[in-house]
Design an enzyme around this catalytic site. Structure first.
Site, mmCIF file in Angstrom:
data_model
loop_
_atom_site.group_PDB
_atom_site.id
_atom_site.type_symbol
_atom_site.label_atom_id
_atom_site.label_comp_id
_atom_site.label_asym_id
_atom_site.label_seq_id
_atom_site.Cartn_x
_atom_site.Cartn_y
_atom_site.Cartn_z
ATOM 1 N N GLY A 10 3.290 1.964 7.641
ATOM 2 C CA GLY A 10 1.988 2.080 6.976
ATOM 3 C C GLY A 10 1.202 0.796 7.169
ATOM 4 C CB ILE A 126 0.418 -2.179 -0.121
ATOM 5 C CG1 ILE A 126 0.960 -0.752 -0.107
ATOM 6 C CG2 ILE A 126 -0.671 -2.369 0.917
ATOM 7 C CD1 ILE A 126 -0.048 0.271 -0.670
ATOM 8 C CG ASP A 129 9.298 -1.836 -0.570
ATOM 9 O OD1 ASP A 129 8.816 -2.527 0.354
ATOM 10 O OD2 ASP A 129 9.501 -0.609 -0.451
ATOM 11 N NE ARG A 162 -13.383 13.208 -20.058
ATOM 12 C CZ ARG A 162 -14.346 13.427 -19.183
ATOM 13 N NH1 ARG A 162 -14.632 12.510 -18.257
ATOM 14 N NH2 ARG A 162 -15.026 14.549 -19.213
ATOM 15 N N GLY A 170 3.596 2.585 -4.055
ATOM 16 C CA GLY A 170 4.723 1.671 -4.277
ATOM 17 C C GLY A 170 6.081 2.266 -3.963
ATOM 18 N NE ARG A 268 -11.972 15.134 -16.625
ATOM 19 C CZ ARG A 268 -12.026 16.016 -17.621
ATOM 20 N NH1 ARG A 268 -10.919 16.351 -18.270
ATOM 21 N NH2 ARG A 268 -13.179 16.570 -17.969
ATOM 22 C CD GLN A 276 -2.927 2.206 -4.523
ATOM 23 O OE1 GLN A 276 -2.100 1.634 -5.206
ATOM 24 N NE2 GLN A 276 -2.822 3.506 -4.237
ATOM 25 N NE ARG A 277 -1.291 2.321 4.141
ATOM 26 C CZ ARG A 277 -0.610 3.386 4.558
ATOM 27 N NH1 ARG A 277 0.400 3.838 3.832
ATOM 28 N NH2 ARG A 277 -0.912 3.967 5.685
HETATM 29 O O1 F6P Z 1 4.917 1.980 2.301
HETATM 30 C C1 F6P Z 1 3.585 1.867 2.058
HETATM 31 C C2 F6P Z 1 3.021 3.139 1.534
HETATM 32 O O2 F6P Z 1 1.647 2.922 1.387
HETATM 33 C C3 F6P Z 1 3.631 3.666 0.237
HETATM 34 O O3 F6P Z 1 3.169 2.987 -0.879
HETATM 35 C C4 F6P Z 1 3.245 5.124 0.285
HETATM 36 O O4 F6P Z 1 4.138 5.937 -0.435
HETATM 37 C C5 F6P Z 1 3.336 5.426 1.749
HETATM 38 O O5 F6P Z 1 3.175 4.204 2.439
HETATM 39 C C6 F6P Z 1 2.304 6.407 2.260
HETATM 40 O O6 F6P Z 1 2.563 6.639 3.601
HETATM 41 P P1 F6P Z 1 1.626 7.397 4.628
HETATM 42 O O7 F6P Z 1 0.659 6.398 5.170
HETATM 43 O O8 F6P Z 1 2.569 7.867 5.679
HETATM 44 O O9 F6P Z 1 0.928 8.482 3.878
#
Ligand code: F6P
Length: 344
Positions: A10, A126, A129, A162, A170, A268, A276-277
């Protein structure tokens, strides 16, 4: 010295800054030549690459994503693919391969190192871990993005009285949720490391309603979190990626429905997902990524093959690649009292 580099798994903000540090240091300090393989391990399998030099990387310090592209291609699924990689590295006269990635990408790098190919790992994810290192590029940016989103959700939750459940990424480590929950003033934070008791969660949400209370609530939930009665993780579908990972996602929606059902409070859910990426890295991630890249060039010079660049405290150091990939770094129990104090 001819160095090959790839970015796998990722993507995350900071990958380009790492490439920049690696190339600038390698060229200026040691006179290395670089080629960048495209799209993760697909690049060396299919022999697709571009040349990298000082001019190519000079201005990419704040670019999001990765200029080399990425993929979750897993050469370990077929021994022929690993042989193919080795052959293509040899055909291109690559002396050293630098793999920038998370546990999956670095797992393949470990395998290549065991096959006596000179390989160096650089961490990124991100999720933060990876064991053997305190911080990975991408994490600070993901937490900043998620925190800004939570700040915004506070005001709309407040207007409508709400509860809002915010789902963050993660995988099976709750670092993004932990930091976002703390920084974003969450009333409750759900980690994958601790099963959530429904009564406890609902009591916390309910506690914020009534005379003299704020009359809205924010819950941050990690995509890999689980409720106490729940046997399985909540998944988007039944598919798995090439490394066998399930597609997590949807726990936020499930938690929101549950809160509404149990408390009667309108709720909601928001899944932040790949937002986030995306985009530019924070200043902190730019610095960390650049330092990792420069350090990796130094590791090549010092022949630290089969090792990964890591940071402990503020000190960069080489660690065995295998140490980084054998187990995930999860949120330790020393953090639980912090969340307990911050709980509504
Ligand atoms: O490992 C990084 C991550 O962004 C995780 O937090 C998430 O579960 C996964 O990759 C999502 O992966 P993809 O880009 O294959 O949807």
């Amino acid at each position: 010295m001819r160095v090959g580099v790839l970015t796998g798994g990722g993507d995350c903000p900071g990958l380009n800054a790492t490439l920049r540090g690696l190339v600038l240091a390698g060229v200026k300090k040691y006179g290395y030549e670089y080629i960048g393989f495209l799209d993760g391990w697909a690049g060396p399998i299919e022999n697709r690459f571009i040349p990298l030099d000082v001019d190519t990387v000079k201005s990419i310090y704040n670019d999001g994503g990765t200029m080399l592209g990425s993929s979750r291609t897993n050469p370990l699924k077929d021994p022929k693919l690993v042989d193919q990689i080795k052959e293509n590295l040899e055909v291109n006269n690559i002396d050293v391969l630098v793999a920038i990635g998370g546990d999956d990408t670095l797992g393949v790098a470990t395998k290549l190192a065991h096959m006596d190919f000179k390989t160096i790992g650089v961490p990124k994810t991100i999720d933060n871990d990876l064991s053997a290192t305190d911080f990975t590029p991408g994490f600070d940016t993901a937490v900043s993005i998620a925190t800004e989103a939570v700040d915004r959700l506070h005001t709309t939750a407040k207007s409508h009285h709400r509860a809002v459940v915010v789902e963050v990424m993660g995988r099976h480590s709750g670092w993004i949720a932990l930091h976002t929950g703390i920084a974003g003033g969450a009333d409750y934070t759900m980690l994958p490391e601790v099963e959530t008791n429904v009564a406890d969660l609902c009591a916390a949400v309910q506690h914020e309603y009534g005379e003299g209370r704020k009359n809205y609530a924010i819950v941050v939930v990690s995509e890999g979190a689980r409720l106490a009665h729940q046997d399985e993780l909540v998944l988007q579908d039944d598919s798995r990626d090439a490394f066998g990972h399930v597609k997590l996602g949807g726990i936020g929606e499930a938690v929101a429905s549950l809160i509404e059902k149990e408390t009667g409070i309108e709720t909601r859910s928001v899944m932040l997902g790949h937002t986030q990426r995306g985009g530019a890295p924070t200043a902190r991630d730019r610095v960390l990524s650049t330092r990792y890249g420069i350090f990796a060039a130094d590791m090549i010079h010092e022949e630290r093959f089969g090792q990964m660049a890591a940071i402990r405290g503020d000190t960069l150091l080489p660690v065995p690649l295998a140490d980084a990939t054998t187990q995930n770094k999860t949120v330790g129990s020393e953090w639980y009292p912090v969340l307990e104090v911050l709980k509504a």
